[in-house]
Design an enzyme around this catalytic site. Sequence first.
Site, PDB file in Angstrom:
ATOM      1  N   CYS B  84      24.097  94.567 -72.633  1.00  0.00           N
ATOM      2  CA  CYS B  84      23.255  94.391 -73.820  1.00  0.00           C
ATOM      3  C   CYS B  84      23.101  92.924 -74.197  1.00  0.00           C
ATOM      4  CB  CYS B  84      23.847  95.177 -74.985  1.00  0.00           C
ATOM      5  SG  CYS B  84      24.293  96.851 -74.506  1.00  0.00           S
ATOM      6  N   HIS B 333      16.528  99.176 -79.226  1.00  0.00           N
ATOM      7  CA  HIS B 333      17.349  98.289 -78.402  1.00  0.00           C
ATOM      8  C   HIS B 333      16.879  98.378 -76.951  1.00  0.00           C
ATOM      9  CE1 HIS B 333      20.687  96.194 -76.764  1.00  0.00           C
ATOM     10  NE2 HIS B 333      21.620  97.135 -76.804  1.00  0.00           N
TER      11      HIS B 333
END
Lengths: 112, 386
Positions: B84, B333
Amino acid sequence: MHDPVVELFECAACGHRLSHFAEICPGCLGDALRPVAVPAAAVLESWTLIRRPAPAHAGAGPFAVGVARLAEGGQLVSGRIAGEAEGLGVGSAVTLARDAGGRITIRAAGAG
Amino acid sequence: MRVSVAGIGSTRFGRHEGATPQALAIAAARDAILDSGIDRGEIGALYLGNFVSGVLTGQEVLAGLVADGLNVQGIPATKVEGACASGGIAFRHAVMAVASGQVRVALAVGVECMTGADTTRVTGALNCAMDNTTDGAAGLTYPGLFGLVWQAHAARHGTGRDDVSAVVVKNKRNGLRNPLASMGATLTVDEVSAARPIADPIRLFDCCGISDGAAAVVVTAADRLSGHPGPRIDILAAAQSSGPARIAGLRDLLSFPATVRAARAAYAQAGLGPGDIDLVELHDCFSVAEIVDSEDLGLVPPGAGGGWAREGRTDIGGTIPINASGGLLAKGHPVGATGLGQIHEVVRQLRGVHPNPVPGAAIGMAHNLGGTGIACTVTILGRADA
Ligand SMILES: [Zn+2]
């Protein structure tokens, strides 16, 4: 009556201890990690109930995963909570073991 | 050498039906180049952050595809991956390329396409960011990880459902004013508390949504921008760290060492402290992550993250505005794009053009955390005229 033990890995050269096997010791970069039996007593530090498992565990849910701190050494380990999770909470006394696949499991202390 | 942001670009984060990752990345990069006013022929290096495009879309070599699509072939085009944190890592590499004097202008772009896959496939792809011989083998998922973090925070600091729900309500509300966020909403604490459970105590609205998107930033030497209109935004710090690869490497579940290290390095680079930060875009992949991150960054006292959220101290106008953009909870995301999307939001704040403005903001921070805390970047940006 013997207190239960769980297998960890310890470096014969530098004493570094891991809850998972590694070919090379991160402590000294030697290759002397050996299984060592340590007291399986631990304290549950947290838990969660997995309701949407990853594909590798499809069909197994919901199941509980916990994090426990070993009484000896104070290391954290993660593992599937085995058996009756009812009544377990943060701070509960638990016992660590390994399943047939070598994975750490966590169960209520004194449970069979 | 002082390095500055020359231009920014971003697609909307959300669903982009049928879009390829390279198409989204090229669109965001084109906008960043146009915003910079710099001829693309001056770009000397391209860094692309992406996490699982091979797994989810079957497409790799994205850095080269984007260089080709922008017709900047010939320059080194490099993909970086840190789960991430991939976008933040791409940004830092672009900054280093300029700071080292290797190139005058560098392009960082991040992208992910995820909505073409169902939730189970996405869960499996995200689990690529876990050590699958330990935590993954136990059956842990990312919602599960943050369920664990939450229960530990609750046991130590009394953080309750209403504290964590306050984060969700705030970020969803902030997202309503941000056209780049497609998951903004007006929610009550009761609605958040009653949502479908995912990994106790994490419920549906505690999780960021599955998204597609891309964001890009052009960086250059500060002196290259003399004569450009508008406030110049300087990069005061671009720090990156690594952290334990599994839960067994943590001292406890209340802190991610990678965040602490990257924050410490960033404050040292910038010669600043937490009290100097006017706003932060931080990695709220799950509601409770915002609480832990804000404490790890030193912006909120240890254990106080939940209380500060509930008391409104992290709202715009509060002590430290957190995720005025809506954060990951309202933007979604798209993993590889997130870190650059955060920098895009901070730059708009510092330029004074953000749709959800933090008035008078002169110094902003972006925090991008990867995996189970295995990688992290912390970036500090500042108005040159402040
Ligand atoms: Zn050793």
